[in-house]
Scaffold this motif. Sequence first.
Motif, PDB file in Angstrom:
ATOM      1  N   PRO A 195      -4.936   2.844  -3.554  1.00  0.00           N
ATOM      2  CA  PRO A 195      -5.292   2.811  -2.132  1.00  0.00           C
ATOM      3  C   PRO A 195      -5.155   1.437  -1.491  1.00  0.00           C
ATOM      4  N   GLY A 196      -5.109   0.366  -2.308  1.00  0.00           N
ATOM      5  CA  GLY A 196      -4.963  -0.973  -1.737  1.00  0.00           C
ATOM      6  C   GLY A 196      -3.592  -1.235  -1.147  1.00  0.00           C
ATOM      7  N   LYS A 214     -11.195  -2.071   4.011  1.00  0.00           N
ATOM      8  CA  LYS A 214     -10.604  -1.403   5.181  1.00  0.00           C
ATOM      9  C   LYS A 214      -9.812  -0.159   4.770  1.00  0.00           C
ATOM     10  N   ARG A 215     -10.195   0.454   3.658  1.00  0.00           N
ATOM     11  CA  ARG A 215      -9.479   1.623   3.143  1.00  0.00           C
ATOM     12  C   ARG A 215     -10.418   2.822   2.942  1.00  0.00           C
ATOM     13  N   PRO A 216     -11.075   3.305   4.007  1.00  0.00           N
ATOM     14  CA  PRO A 216     -11.958   4.467   3.851  1.00  0.00           C
ATOM     15  C   PRO A 216     -11.236   5.805   3.983  1.00  0.00           C
ATOM     16  N   GLY A 217      -9.952   5.760   4.349  1.00  0.00           N
ATOM     17  CA  GLY A 217      -9.237   7.003   4.651  1.00  0.00           C
ATOM     18  C   GLY A 217      -9.202   7.995   3.499  1.00  0.00           C
ATOM     19  N   TYR A 309     -18.405   4.154  -3.439  1.00  0.00           N
ATOM     20  CA  TYR A 309     -17.182   3.980  -4.223  1.00  0.00           C
ATOM     21  C   TYR A 309     -16.989   2.503  -4.582  1.00  0.00           C
ATOM     22  N   MET A 310     -17.148   1.615  -3.609  1.00  0.00           N
ATOM     23  CA  MET A 310     -16.963   0.187  -3.873  1.00  0.00           C
ATOM     24  C   MET A 310     -17.991  -0.319  -4.886  1.00  0.00           C
ATOM     25  N   ALA A 311     -19.209   0.216  -4.803  1.00  0.00           N
ATOM     26  CA  ALA A 311     -20.239  -0.176  -5.774  1.00  0.00           C
ATOM     27  C   ALA A 311     -19.874   0.290  -7.176  1.00  0.00           C
ATOM     28  N   GLU A 329     -14.489 -15.579 -21.653  1.00  0.00           N
ATOM     29  CA  GLU A 329     -13.766 -15.571 -20.380  1.00  0.00           C
ATOM     30  C   GLU A 329     -14.313 -14.496 -19.453  1.00  0.00           C
ATOM     31  N   GLY A 330     -14.680 -13.336 -20.021  1.00  0.00           N
ATOM     32  CA  GLY A 330     -15.172 -12.233 -19.214  1.00  0.00           C
ATOM     33  C   GLY A 330     -16.432 -12.569 -18.435  1.00  0.00           C
ATOM     34  N   LYS A 331     -17.311 -13.369 -19.031  1.00  0.00           N
ATOM     35  CA  LYS A 331     -18.574 -13.725 -18.369  1.00  0.00           C
ATOM     36  C   LYS A 331     -18.358 -14.448 -17.050  1.00  0.00           C
ATOM     37  N   THR A 332     -17.255 -15.155 -16.919  1.00  0.00           N
ATOM     38  CA  THR A 332     -17.000 -15.948 -15.709  1.00  0.00           C
ATOM     39  C   THR A 332     -16.246 -15.164 -14.634  1.00  0.00           C
ATOM     40  N   MET A 333     -15.770 -13.968 -14.973  1.00  0.00           N
ATOM     41  CA  MET A 333     -14.924 -13.210 -14.052  1.00  0.00           C
ATOM     42  C   MET A 333     -15.754 -12.445 -13.014  1.00  0.00           C
ATOM     43  N   LYS A 334     -15.279 -12.451 -11.773  1.00  0.00           N
ATOM     44  CA  LYS A 334     -15.897 -11.682 -10.700  1.00  0.00           C
ATOM     45  C   LYS A 334     -14.801 -10.934  -9.940  1.00  0.00           C
ATOM     46  N   LEU A 335     -15.141  -9.761  -9.436  1.00  0.00           N
ATOM     47  CA  LEU A 335     -14.194  -8.975  -8.658  1.00  0.00           C
ATOM     48  C   LEU A 335     -14.398  -9.258  -7.179  1.00  0.00           C
ATOM     49  N   GLU A 336     -13.337  -9.727  -6.517  1.00  0.00           N
ATOM     50  CA  GLU A 336     -13.384  -9.961  -5.075  1.00  0.00           C
ATOM     51  C   GLU A 336     -12.968  -8.684  -4.350  1.00  0.00           C
ATOM     52  N   LEU A 337     -13.779  -8.234  -3.402  1.00  0.00           N
ATOM     53  CA  LEU A 337     -13.431  -7.080  -2.566  1.00  0.00           C
ATOM     54  C   LEU A 337     -13.013  -7.594  -1.210  1.00  0.00           C
ATOM     55  N   TRP A 338     -11.781  -7.325  -0.850  1.00  0.00           N
ATOM     56  CA  TRP A 338     -11.235  -7.749   0.446  1.00  0.00           C
ATOM     57  C   TRP A 338     -11.301  -6.600   1.437  1.00  0.00           C
TER      58      TRP A 338
END
Length: 338
Positions: A195-196, A214-217, A309-311, A329-338
Amino acid sequence: MSSRSTFTIPYETSNSTLVESLLGGLAVSMFVATWISSLFSPILFVLSIRNEKYLITAFITTVAIAAYLPWKKGPISRAFTSFLRTHAMYYKKCAFVFCGESNPEEAKLKSKSKSESDTSKPMFFAVHPHGAFCSGWSLLVTAPFMTSVRFCFSPALYYSPFFKLFCRLGVKPGKADKASMIGYMKKGENLALPPGGFEEATITGRQDRAYIKKRPGFIKLCLKHGYSVVPVYVFGENLLFSNVQGMWKLRLWINSLGMPAVAVWGSAFLPLAPQRHPCGIHIVAGEPLDLPKIEDPTREEVKKWHDKYMAELTKIFEEHKCDAYGEEEGKTMKLELW
């Protein structure tokens, strides 16, 4: 580490032979080359006529006829699908993880219309991130446990004879425009879509990102047709190709015109092939988000389920990032939601 029940399908790629790795590299390079050439095929067709390069004209015409004529899959398409499945052997590691009822073996996915006695809901697999060339999506496309799923993609690619023929030979393709999606959903087909879109491809970088705010469709369509939505995250997708960063406003505007805006390169020796990062590819399908069927959902109802869904997407990222990237490495990773 996730505490939820999971079903993992590992691909034994660490012991791949040189031939298997080369075949995998050829398969993924063909996918990328077809993707790129598809965007330029109309221009190439016109130029071949204007410059009297009729062999090229005849080739494109032949491909177009094969792409659009009705035909059933046979030995050639089955052999081509088997070849495409070597794609996984290219990576240093590759695994599919299904959480709860997203396991297609348990869910008994069906592509045909549901009978009155069948109470199971069709599934919509929302795949993130798009990445430069949807490498994770292309792995799912040919996975033997996903054959009942229709894989939908941009109309610009769907109408290209090169990409359409490529996909028809190997998988069950679909067009990702609203009218087509509604048609598939009325039949109760299981669907998969990134969907992105091109925007998510544009923002691809070393940071994990999903273009979803911006993808609720797709959520609105799933509410209207009573679908369960499965968030899918492809760990390692963003590490396959390097992509120039910045100039977001301009590039996202280009995306709004239906065109990609990436500047990418892959392997140093074969730019169309992905980089072979040590973490490989780790695809996680979260638990299905069971949406109610609402024939005419309000904006508030769509927002409520889009937020859920985003949660859930963020949740599966947090639960599986250490499995994919390693504990440190995983501990430092974060997911950015645009």
